[in-house]
Design a protein around this motif. Sequence first.
Motif, PDB file in Angstrom:
ATOM      1  N   LEU A 258       4.200 -11.027   8.360  1.00 18.98           N
ATOM      2  CA  LEU A 258       3.459  -9.813   8.660  1.00 18.98           C
ATOM      3  C   LEU A 258       3.358  -8.938   7.427  1.00 18.98           C
ATOM      4  O   LEU A 258       4.178  -9.035   6.513  1.00 18.98           O
ATOM      5  N   GLN A 259       2.346  -8.067   7.427  1.00 20.08           N
ATOM      6  CA  GLN A 259       2.265  -7.012   6.438  1.00 20.08           C
ATOM      7  C   GLN A 259       2.630  -5.694   7.104  1.00 20.08           C
ATOM      8  O   GLN A 259       2.287  -5.452   8.262  1.00 20.08           O
ATOM      9  N   LEU A 260       3.321  -4.863   6.359  1.00 21.62           N
ATOM     10  CA  LEU A 260       3.726  -3.556   6.847  1.00 21.62           C
ATOM     11  C   LEU A 260       3.420  -2.518   5.782  1.00 21.62           C
ATOM     12  O   LEU A 260       3.834  -2.664   4.624  1.00 21.62           O
ATOM     13  N   GLN A 261       2.713  -1.492   6.180  1.00 19.17           N
ATOM     14  CA  GLN A 261       2.383  -0.402   5.266  1.00 19.17           C
ATOM     15  C   GLN A 261       3.014   0.872   5.798  1.00 19.17           C
ATOM     16  O   GLN A 261       2.876   1.202   6.985  1.00 19.17           O
ATOM     17  N   VAL A 262       3.735   1.591   4.946  1.00 16.73           N
ATOM     18  CA  VAL A 262       4.423   2.811   5.345  1.00 16.73           C
ATOM     19  C   VAL A 262       3.986   3.956   4.445  1.00 16.73           C
ATOM     20  O   VAL A 262       4.080   3.864   3.213  1.00 16.73           O
ATOM     21  N   GLN A 263       3.515   5.046   5.061  1.00 17.67           N
ATOM     22  CA  GLN A 263       3.023   6.210   4.343  1.00 17.67           C
ATOM     23  C   GLN A 263       4.073   7.312   4.323  1.00 17.67           C
ATOM     24  O   GLN A 263       4.967   7.353   5.160  1.00 17.67           O
ATOM     25  N   GLY A 264       3.941   8.202   3.368  1.00 10.83           N
ATOM     26  CA  GLY A 264       4.821   9.363   3.286  1.00 10.83           C
ATOM     27  C   GLY A 264       6.184   9.050   2.705  1.00 10.83           C
ATOM     28  O   GLY A 264       7.177   9.677   3.070  1.00 10.83           O
ATOM     29  N   MET A 265       6.250   8.122   1.756  1.00  8.34           N
ATOM     30  CA  MET A 265       7.527   7.698   1.203  1.00  8.34           C
ATOM     31  C   MET A 265       8.044   8.667   0.145  1.00  8.34           C
ATOM     32  O   MET A 265       7.279   9.314  -0.573  1.00  8.34           O
ATOM     33  N   ASN A 266       9.374   8.769   0.066  1.00  9.88           N
ATOM     34  CA  ASN A 266      10.062   9.395  -1.053  1.00  9.88           C
ATOM     35  C   ASN A 266      11.324   8.585  -1.313  1.00  9.88           C
ATOM     36  O   ASN A 266      11.536   7.544  -0.667  1.00  9.88           O
ATOM     37  N   LEU A 267      12.175   9.016  -2.205  1.00  4.72           N
ATOM     38  CA  LEU A 267      13.314   8.183  -2.588  1.00  4.72           C
ATOM     39  C   LEU A 267      14.300   7.979  -1.440  1.00  4.72           C
ATOM     40  O   LEU A 267      14.772   6.863  -1.196  1.00  4.72           O
ATOM     41  N   GLY A 289       1.142   5.561  -4.784  1.00  2.80           N
ATOM     42  CA  GLY A 289       1.553   6.912  -4.474  1.00  2.80           C
ATOM     43  C   GLY A 289       2.721   6.893  -3.504  1.00  2.80           C
ATOM     44  O   GLY A 289       3.743   6.258  -3.740  1.00  2.80           O
ATOM     45  N   GLY A 290       2.564   7.573  -2.377  1.00  6.81           N
ATOM     46  CA  GLY A 290       3.615   7.609  -1.373  1.00  6.81           C
ATOM     47  C   GLY A 290       3.464   6.554  -0.295  1.00  6.81           C
ATOM     48  O   GLY A 290       4.086   6.650   0.758  1.00  6.81           O
ATOM     49  N   THR A 291       2.650   5.533  -0.546  1.00  6.49           N
ATOM     50  CA  THR A 291       2.423   4.462   0.424  1.00  6.49           C
ATOM     51  C   THR A 291       2.926   3.140  -0.139  1.00  6.49           C
ATOM     52  O   THR A 291       2.543   2.746  -1.244  1.00  6.49           O
ATOM     53  N   LEU A 292       3.781   2.473   0.607  1.00  2.05           N
ATOM     54  CA  LEU A 292       4.320   1.181   0.205  1.00  2.05           C
ATOM     55  C   LEU A 292       3.813   0.111   1.167  1.00  2.05           C
ATOM     56  O   LEU A 292       3.728   0.334   2.369  1.00  2.05           O
ATOM     57  N   THR A 293       3.512  -1.066   0.620  1.00  8.67           N
ATOM     58  CA  THR A 293       3.080  -2.204   1.422  1.00  8.67           C
ATOM     59  C   THR A 293       4.076  -3.336   1.237  1.00  8.67           C
ATOM     60  O   THR A 293       4.380  -3.720   0.107  1.00  8.67           O
ATOM     61  N   TYR A 294       4.587  -3.855   2.365  1.00 13.21           N
ATOM     62  CA  TYR A 294       5.582  -4.909   2.359  1.00 13.21           C
ATOM     63  C   TYR A 294       5.029  -6.164   3.025  1.00 13.21           C
ATOM     64  O   TYR A 294       4.166  -6.085   3.907  1.00 13.21           O
ATOM     65  N   ALA A 295       5.594  -7.296   2.643  1.00 17.11           N
ATOM     66  CA  ALA A 295       5.464  -8.522   3.426  1.00 17.11           C
ATOM     67  C   ALA A 295       6.815  -8.736   4.104  1.00 17.11           C
ATOM     68  O   ALA A 295       7.865  -8.653   3.451  1.00 17.11           O
ATOM     69  N   VAL A 296       6.802  -8.974   5.414  1.00 22.82           N
ATOM     70  CA  VAL A 296       8.033  -9.154   6.171  1.00 22.82           C
ATOM     71  C   VAL A 296       7.894 -10.356   7.088  1.00 22.82           C
ATOM     72  O   VAL A 296       6.793 -10.818   7.367  1.00 22.82           O
ATOM     73  N   SER A 297       9.043 -10.840   7.555  1.00 21.70           N
ATOM     74  CA  SER A 297       9.065 -11.939   8.518  1.00 21.70           C
ATOM     75  C   SER A 297       9.670 -11.425   9.812  1.00 21.70           C
ATOM     76  O   SER A 297      10.819 -10.977   9.831  1.00 21.70           O
ATOM     77  N   GLY A 298       8.902 -11.450  10.895  1.00 22.57           N
ATOM     78  CA  GLY A 298       9.428 -10.933  12.146  1.00 22.57           C
ATOM     79  C   GLY A 298       8.418 -10.975  13.258  1.00 22.57           C
ATOM     80  O   GLY A 298       7.314 -11.493  13.110  1.00 22.57           O
ATOM     81  N   GLY A 350      -1.961  -5.919   9.180  1.00 27.69           N
ATOM     82  CA  GLY A 350      -0.583  -5.728   9.602  1.00 27.69           C
ATOM     83  C   GLY A 350      -0.383  -4.426  10.353  1.00 27.69           C
ATOM     84  O   GLY A 350      -1.294  -3.883  10.980  1.00 27.69           O
ATOM     85  N   LEU A 351       0.839  -3.911  10.286  1.00 29.65           N
ATOM     86  CA  LEU A 351       1.215  -2.671  10.960  1.00 29.65           C
ATOM     87  C   LEU A 351       1.249  -1.538   9.965  1.00 29.65           C
ATOM     88  O   LEU A 351       1.688  -1.706   8.825  1.00 29.65           O
ATOM     89  N   ARG A 352       0.794  -0.385  10.410  1.00 29.44           N
ATOM     90  CA  ARG A 352       0.838   0.817   9.583  1.00 29.44           C
ATOM     91  C   ARG A 352       1.696   1.882  10.262  1.00 29.44           C
ATOM     92  O   ARG A 352       1.507   2.167  11.432  1.00 29.44           O
TER      93      ARG A 352
END
Length: 355
Positions: A258-267, A289-298, A350-352
Amino acid sequence: MRLFIYLAAGCMALASMGAQAESVSGLYQVREPIEGQGAEARTAATAKAFETLVLRLTGDSKAAQNPGLAELRKNPQPLINQVGTDAGPPESVEVEFDPGSTERALRKAGLALWGSNRPSILGWWLTDSVDGSNLIGDGQASAQPLRRAAQHRGLPLRLPLADLQEQLLANAKQLESNDPAPLRDAAQRYGADALLAVHAQEADGKWQGKWQLWLGDQHEQGTAEAGDQAALADAVMLAVGNRLAPRYVIKAGASSQLQLQVQGMNLQRYAELSRVLEPYGPRLQLADGGTLTYAVSGNREQLRAQLGLAKLQEVPAEQAPPAPSPTPSPGAAPGQPVTPAPVSAKPFDGLRFRW
């Protein structure tokens, strides 16, 4: 460079963060009473500790009998870091298992695993005995059996203050009601993910308990019986864990990419998200920027449930941000073809989520 900064700074944030409420501490440390005398009794208690750990990590009462664990049931020593003794009472063994070796052994046996990030449970536990009724609160001596039972079954339990207002609210009628609204209103001050309502009664020398569990729109209920209050607490926590686990376990070979995108990231959020996604084998593909995109297994639904525990909100498809614009390659001359940014060639399906 931006990706490197996230990774490096995130590692420092991970080192400095305290444990979150949903993260079960001591998940691989098991305490089991020694029944009998001598080396054989100690060996039997150590084997029992292994079975308890398997149940904690799978939520499956039959998992310890998996043929792939036959040798480890006889001798779990290859998975053990150290074994100690607690003089009690009762006298017990304290076994510390190695997380990596244990997880590899269980996955090799094809078992589904539940990570350490689990829903925090606020327990409204009312006891009726010959001495009267009592709502067990944080700080009371009667809370200790509940805490030990929750630890034994791998559940992060919280207890209310049990002040006068809560004592009046959490009566037998309310705890056996199918309407959790009054308890939810009172529970807001504690910030737990799930509500557990238990009405325990002493009758004919035994303890019986009716329990209900609410997690989001999920409602579970059941009954338990035991010889004393400590055993009843353990029976209830065992049943609750078995009901919760299927929502979160990750079975080897049953997952998809799956792909997962998460917005509003900080450290700090990067560090927290890394811990939450650890069971899904996350691979960071893009930092924009503050958006990260991951590949995950699940599994999509299990991933949704896990991210919900971390208080992330899913982003509807219609609110999805536009795809990143291509950027010129370093040193490209005016008029030369533009090299696309390093994003997936396939449309994002994927999921956002967002914080």
